[in-house]
Design an enzyme around this catalytic site. Sequence first.
Site, PDB file in Angstrom:
ATOM      1  N   VAL A  12      41.741  41.166  41.437  1.00  0.00           N
ATOM      2  CA  VAL A  12      42.658  40.042  41.211  1.00  0.00           C
ATOM      3  C   VAL A  12      42.073  38.778  41.834  1.00  0.00           C
ATOM      4  O   VAL A  12      42.034  37.717  41.199  1.00  0.00           O
ATOM      5  CB  VAL A  12      44.067  40.339  41.779  1.00  0.00           C
ATOM      6  CG1 VAL A  12      44.972  39.130  41.622  1.00  0.00           C
ATOM      7  CG2 VAL A  12      44.681  41.555  41.087  1.00  0.00           C
ATOM      8  N   CYS A 126      52.409  43.717  37.283  1.00  0.00           N
ATOM      9  CA  CYS A 126      51.600  43.379  36.097  1.00  0.00           C
ATOM     10  C   CYS A 126      52.156  43.946  34.790  1.00  0.00           C
ATOM     11  O   CYS A 126      52.037  43.308  33.736  1.00  0.00           O
ATOM     12  CB  CYS A 126      50.157  43.826  36.300  1.00  0.00           C
ATOM     13  SG  CYS A 126      49.984  45.429  37.078  1.00  0.00           S
ATOM     14  N   HIS A 240      47.287  46.468  30.040  1.00  0.00           N
ATOM     15  CA  HIS A 240      48.461  47.363  30.067  1.00  0.00           C
ATOM     16  C   HIS A 240      49.221  47.225  28.745  1.00  0.00           C
ATOM     17  O   HIS A 240      49.579  46.114  28.337  1.00  0.00           O
ATOM     18  CB  HIS A 240      49.425  46.952  31.181  1.00  0.00           C
ATOM     19  CG  HIS A 240      48.938  47.241  32.573  1.00  0.00           C
ATOM     20  ND1 HIS A 240      47.878  48.075  32.856  1.00  0.00           N
ATOM     21  CD2 HIS A 240      49.403  46.826  33.783  1.00  0.00           C
ATOM     22  CE1 HIS A 240      47.706  48.141  34.168  1.00  0.00           C
ATOM     23  NE2 HIS A 240      48.618  47.386  34.760  1.00  0.00           N
TER      24      HIS A 240
HETATM   25  N1  LIG Z   1      44.927  44.963  39.735  1.00  0.00           N
HETATM   26  C1  LIG Z   1      46.015  44.493  39.143  1.00  0.00           C
HETATM   27  O1  LIG Z   1      46.162  44.542  37.892  1.00  0.00           O
HETATM   28  C2  LIG Z   1      47.103  43.877  39.951  1.00  0.00           C
HETATM   29  C3  LIG Z   1      48.118  43.230  39.285  1.00  0.00           C
HETATM   30  C4  LIG Z   1      49.154  42.648  40.015  1.00  0.00           C
HETATM   31  C5  LIG Z   1      49.129  42.733  41.379  1.00  0.00           C
HETATM   32  N2  LIG Z   1      48.124  43.387  42.022  1.00  0.00           N
HETATM   33  C6  LIG Z   1      48.162  43.427  43.496  1.00  0.00           C
HETATM   34  O2  LIG Z   1      47.105  42.614  43.992  1.00  0.00           O
HETATM   35  C7  LIG Z   1      46.586  43.171  45.196  1.00  0.00           C
HETATM   36  C8  LIG Z   1      45.078  43.372  45.063  1.00  0.00           C
HETATM   37  O3  LIG Z   1      44.792  44.165  43.947  1.00  0.00           O
HETATM   38  P1  LIG Z   1      43.298  44.337  43.398  1.00  0.00           P
HETATM   39  O4  LIG Z   1      43.446  45.063  42.128  1.00  0.00           O
HETATM   40  O5  LIG Z   1      42.560  43.051  43.420  1.00  0.00           O
HETATM   41  O6  LIG Z   1      42.670  45.326  44.511  1.00  0.00           O
HETATM   42  P2  LIG Z   1      41.142  45.496  44.960  1.00  0.00           P
HETATM   43  O7  LIG Z   1      40.214  45.219  43.850  1.00  0.00           O
HETATM   44  O8  LIG Z   1      41.083  46.831  45.607  1.00  0.00           O
HETATM   45  O9  LIG Z   1      40.949  44.357  46.073  1.00  0.00           O
HETATM   46  C9  LIG Z   1      41.606  44.422  47.311  1.00  0.00           C
HETATM   47  C10 LIG Z   1      41.360  43.131  48.077  1.00  0.00           C
HETATM   48  O10 LIG Z   1      42.086  43.218  49.311  1.00  0.00           O
HETATM   49  C11 LIG Z   1      41.166  42.981  50.386  1.00  0.00           C
HETATM   50  N3  LIG Z   1      41.535  43.747  51.572  1.00  0.00           N
HETATM   51  C12 LIG Z   1      41.659  45.089  51.694  1.00  0.00           C
HETATM   52  N4  LIG Z   1      41.946  45.403  52.974  1.00  0.00           N
HETATM   53  C13 LIG Z   1      41.989  44.254  53.661  1.00  0.00           C
HETATM   54  C14 LIG Z   1      42.215  43.920  55.028  1.00  0.00           C
HETATM   55  N5  LIG Z   1      42.461  44.859  55.949  1.00  0.00           N
HETATM   56  N6  LIG Z   1      42.181  42.613  55.396  1.00  0.00           N
HETATM   57  C15 LIG Z   1      41.924  41.671  54.468  1.00  0.00           C
HETATM   58  N7  LIG Z   1      41.698  41.909  53.170  1.00  0.00           N
HETATM   59  C16 LIG Z   1      41.726  43.192  52.778  1.00  0.00           C
HETATM   60  C17 LIG Z   1      39.832  43.457  49.849  1.00  0.00           C
HETATM   61  O11 LIG Z   1      38.792  42.901  50.627  1.00  0.00           O
HETATM   62  P3  LIG Z   1      37.389  43.697  50.818  1.00  0.00           P
HETATM   63  O12 LIG Z   1      36.650  43.558  49.508  1.00  0.00           O
HETATM   64  O13 LIG Z   1      36.743  42.990  51.934  1.00  0.00           O
HETATM   65  O14 LIG Z   1      37.751  45.137  51.109  1.00  0.00           O
HETATM   66  C18 LIG Z   1      39.894  42.899  48.435  1.00  0.00           C
HETATM   67  O15 LIG Z   1      39.626  41.527  48.443  1.00  0.00           O
HETATM   68  C19 LIG Z   1      47.408  44.441  45.440  1.00  0.00           C
HETATM   69  O16 LIG Z   1      48.490  44.078  46.281  1.00  0.00           O
HETATM   70  C20 LIG Z   1      47.906  44.810  44.073  1.00  0.00           C
HETATM   71  O17 LIG Z   1      49.097  45.552  44.114  1.00  0.00           O
HETATM   72  C21 LIG Z   1      47.103  43.949  41.347  1.00  0.00           C
END
Ligand SMILES: NC(=O)c1ccc[n+]([C@@H]2O[C@H](COP(=O)([O-])OP(=O)(O)OC[C@H]3O[C@@H](n4cnc5c(N)ncnc54)[C@H](OP(=O)(O)O)[C@@H]3O)[C@@H](O)[C@H]2O)c1
Length: 328
Positions: A12, A126, A240
């Site tokens: 994201v 989403c 989705h």
């Molecule tokens: N994917 C979707 O379609 C979607 C849609 C709506 C909402 N979301 C929400 O958006 C959020 C992120 O989703 P994503 O799909 O982008 O996940 P992702 O690809 O796994 O990315 C997670 C992000 O969070 C960071 N992070 C993890 N642990 C952390 C910590 N302890 N301190 C600071 N940063 C940390 C990671 O940084 P590092 O790279 O340094 O680990 C990375 O930037 C979630 O809350 C999810 O529910 C996702």
Amino acid sequence: MKIAIVGATGLVGRNIIKQCERLLPNDIEFHLFASNKSAGKTLKINNQDVVIKELKSENIGKYDMALFSAGGVRSKAFAENFISQGSYVIDNSSAFRLQEDVPLVVYGINQNEITSSSKLIANPNCTTMGLVMALKPLHDTFNLVSMTPVAYQAVSGSGTAAVNSLKEEESLDHTSLADYKNGYYPRPIARNVIPLAGNLLENEYSDEEMKFVHESRKILDIPKLIVEPSNARVGVITGHGVFCSAVFEEDIDTERAIIELNSFEGVQYWAETLATPLDAENNTDVLVSRLRRGLSSPKIINFWCVSDNLLKGAALNAVQIAKYLVQK
Ligand SMILES: NC(=O)c1ccc[n+]([C@@H]2O[C@H](COP(=O)([O-])OP(=O)(O)OC[C@H]3O[C@@H](n4cnc5c(N)ncnc54)[C@H](OP(=O)(O)O)[C@@H]3O)[C@@H](O)[C@H]2O)c1
């Protein structure tokens, strides 16, 4: 103007960067945050290298806005830290979505709910986001009463680790895949459909299914909306899809329904081609296909909609809200 992107390295977060480049003025100063694993690395925004900082209190300064997508735990721990220093927070996690004093905003539907006192704004789930975009023009015309959405959720909705798992599983032969136990999900997802998305709750529905119930009611402002959700996870990377059977107060004129869908900014009705996740990927619009009047009642519409979970489902909507705040 200063904008912080929290979770900048994630699926994201990287899309938030692209949407900021596309939609916001190019003189904004960006500050990027992620975990300690990414601290010190750089990401490009508007052709400039920006160093990533670890998300911890001593690194948080004064910003005009912070866009969070680093998981609910980080949102709960750090949103207040940004807000207390004057920043708006637009949060992609589910941490605050159902809090009464927090607007749950789909840009194009209910951005007017952001008031001068809203410092924290929640970005909806989403899957719900794509569906309510299709439902809003239909509701405005025919008055929505109840719905039965069946979702086909893509793997990127679960983040980077899930996409990596799918890619690894795709290289396995049939026998090894069927027995595979080390994947992101409880069953293999490559070339497969798992009839559960999210975590099961005590009521035997998943948290993802209950998001359809609670978030649709709040966004569409229909507190008594009846929702009977079922969500599956499918071996698709992004996009989705939802089949929805929706019941309205008025009798349905399908031609009118399609005109209303096509007149609603951010939605397209595809009559000739069936809209699939491959069409939705990288598309900023929600695509609707196969709209039919119900077999058992003239008040029912059955339709399919599909949207990019990383764009309208997350990053695009968050940046549309940010742009709205910039112009406010
Ligand atoms: N994917 C979707 O379609 C979607 C849609 C709506 C909402 N979301 C929400 O958006 C959020 C992120 O989703 P994503 O799909 O982008 O996940 P992702 O690809 O796994 O990315 C997670 C992000 O969070 C960071 N992070 C993890 N642990 C952390 C910590 N302890 N301190 C600071 N940063 C940390 C990671 O940084 P590092 O790279 O340094 O680990 C990375 O930037 C979630 O809350 C999810 O529910 C996702």
